[in-house]
Design a protein around this motif. Structure first.
Motif, PDB file in Angstrom:
ATOM      1  N   ARG A   2      59.041 112.147 -92.709  1.00 26.66           N
ATOM      2  CA  ARG A   2      58.685 111.787 -91.339  1.00 26.66           C
ATOM      3  C   ARG A   2      59.916 111.693 -90.447  1.00 26.66           C
ATOM      4  O   ARG A   2      59.887 112.110 -89.289  1.00 26.66           O
ATOM      5  N   THR A   3      61.034 111.155 -91.008  1.00 30.76           N
ATOM      6  CA  THR A   3      62.259 111.061 -90.223  1.00 30.76           C
ATOM      7  C   THR A   3      62.809 112.450 -89.908  1.00 30.76           C
ATOM      8  O   THR A   3      63.267 112.711 -88.785  1.00 30.76           O
ATOM      9  N   GLN A   4      62.733 113.359 -90.879  1.00 25.39           N
ATOM     10  CA  GLN A   4      63.217 114.727 -90.663  1.00 25.39           C
ATOM     11  C   GLN A   4      62.406 115.426 -89.571  1.00 25.39           C
ATOM     12  O   GLN A   4      62.977 116.116 -88.715  1.00 25.39           O
ATOM     13  N   VAL A   6      60.691 114.039 -87.043  1.00 21.56           N
ATOM     14  CA  VAL A   6      61.003 113.465 -85.730  1.00 21.56           C
ATOM     15  C   VAL A   6      62.375 113.934 -85.256  1.00 21.56           C
ATOM     16  O   VAL A   6      62.568 114.273 -84.079  1.00 21.56           O
ATOM     17  N   ASP A   7      63.352 113.985 -86.167  1.00 29.06           N
ATOM     18  CA  ASP A   7      64.696 114.439 -85.799  1.00 29.06           C
ATOM     19  C   ASP A   7      64.695 115.896 -85.360  1.00 29.06           C
ATOM     20  O   ASP A   7      65.442 116.281 -84.436  1.00 29.06           O
ATOM     21  N   ARG A  10      63.435 115.966 -81.802  1.00 22.46           N
ATOM     22  CA  ARG A  10      64.468 115.483 -80.889  1.00 22.46           C
ATOM     23  C   ARG A  10      65.501 116.583 -80.648  1.00 22.46           C
ATOM     24  O   ARG A  10      65.942 116.799 -79.517  1.00 22.46           O
ATOM     25  N   SER A  56      64.733 106.172 -84.640  1.00 22.58           N
ATOM     26  CA  SER A  56      63.925 105.915 -85.837  1.00 22.58           C
ATOM     27  C   SER A  56      62.667 106.775 -85.822  1.00 22.58           C
ATOM     28  O   SER A  56      62.484 107.627 -84.954  1.00 22.58           O
ATOM     29  N   ALA A  57      61.802 106.522 -86.792  1.00 27.27           N
ATOM     30  CA  ALA A  57      60.546 107.259 -86.908  1.00 27.27           C
ATOM     31  C   ALA A  57      59.421 106.260 -87.148  1.00 27.27           C
ATOM     32  O   ALA A  57      59.664 105.137 -87.595  1.00 27.27           O
ATOM     33  N   LYS A  59      56.569 104.106 -88.847  1.00 20.37           N
ATOM     34  CA  LYS A  59      56.359 103.634 -90.214  1.00 20.37           C
ATOM     35  C   LYS A  59      54.883 103.749 -90.557  1.00 20.37           C
ATOM     36  O   LYS A  59      54.023 103.387 -89.764  1.00 20.37           O
ATOM     37  N   THR A  81      49.851 102.916 -88.572  1.00 21.89           N
ATOM     38  CA  THR A  81      51.180 103.308 -88.110  1.00 21.89           C
ATOM     39  C   THR A  81      51.734 102.296 -87.119  1.00 21.89           C
ATOM     40  O   THR A  81      51.025 101.836 -86.228  1.00 21.89           O
ATOM     41  N   TYR A  83      55.391 101.743 -84.676  1.00 18.62           N
ATOM     42  CA  TYR A  83      56.590 102.428 -84.206  1.00 18.62           C
ATOM     43  C   TYR A  83      57.304 101.549 -83.187  1.00 18.62           C
ATOM     44  O   TYR A  83      56.754 101.215 -82.142  1.00 18.62           O
ATOM     45  N   ASP A  85      61.309 101.354 -81.359  1.00 13.63           N
ATOM     46  CA  ASP A  85      62.510 102.180 -81.252  1.00 13.63           C
ATOM     47  C   ASP A  85      63.240 101.843 -79.958  1.00 13.63           C
ATOM     48  O   ASP A  85      62.791 101.003 -79.168  1.00 13.63           O
TER      49      ASP A  85
END
Length: 211
Positions: A2-4, A6-7, A10, A56-57, A59, A81, A83, A85
């Motif tokens: 999930r972090t990958q 979102v990154d 971005r 962040s991403a 949770k 979920t 979130y 940030d």
């Protein structure tokens, strides 16, 4: 993962350019979109001063899966979920008064809008096994929780700070936009290109028109 994901989004918003140049690309892109959807008769041109895309991403908690009765194939995954940030945007515009004539007066408005918390049930649908452009489809519940922090200044001389009614209006509009765009198709990094997904979405929309 999930972090990958979102990154990657971005980075794509910045055209994969790091540093101040990439930040300016993202700022300009968001400014163009804001002016595309603004009510032209009521708001003057919107100027985006700064954007924080966050670090962040969301949770994900309490996953539950849904299986197709006939084939036992996985159809949907449901998550709770949350979130939080540093996501924020600073902008300025003017509210237009159109009486007794068009653009009779303008009320300058400066805003900073920050995300405090987003909470929702999210459904993730995997792509069909034979999909030529595999993507994950995310859908949010219409009963989501959205908490924003808003700081504002209104007026050119005698300024009004942090007007509660303005905060309520902004939160309502952001909720409305999220609810109207409650489904997103997410490209899986390394598996398919964005252009391939866009072409597949167009084909699916054409099929739906004939059903």
């Amino acid at each position: 993962m999930r972090t990958q994901i979102v990154d990657v989004y971005r980075s794509k918003l910045k055209d994969d350019i790091i540093g101040p140049e990439g930040d300016e690309i993202a700022r300009k892109r968001i400014e163009d979109y804001a002016n595309k959807i603004r009510p032209v008769g009521f708001l003057d041109h919107i100027r985006i001063h700064s954007v924080d895309l966050g670090v962040s991403a969301p949770k994900l908690h309490h996953a539950q899966s849904t299986l197709e009765a006939s084939s036992k194939a996985l159809t949907d995954i449901h998550f709770e979920t949350t979130y939080t940030d540093t996501l924020s945007i600073s902008l300025s515009t003017s509210y237009l008064f159109n009486y007794p004539m068009t653009s009779f007066a303008r009320l300058p408005v400066s805003l900073t809008i920050s995300l405090s918390r987003f909470k929702s049930l999210i459904t993730i649908s995997p792509p069909p096994p034979d999909s030529p452009a595999p993507v994950l489809t995310f859908s949010i519940s219409p009963n989501f929780t959205l908490d924003l922090t808003t700081t504002s200044l209104m007026g050119s001389r005698a300024k009004l700070a942090n007007v509660p009614k303005l905060h309520e209006l902004i939160q309502h509009q952001v909720r409305r936009i999220l609810a109207s765009r409650g489904t997103w198709k997410v490209v899986l990094p390394g598996l398919v290109t964005l252009s391939a997904v866009q072409e597949q979405v167009k084909k699916d929309m054409r099929k739906e028109k004939f059903l």
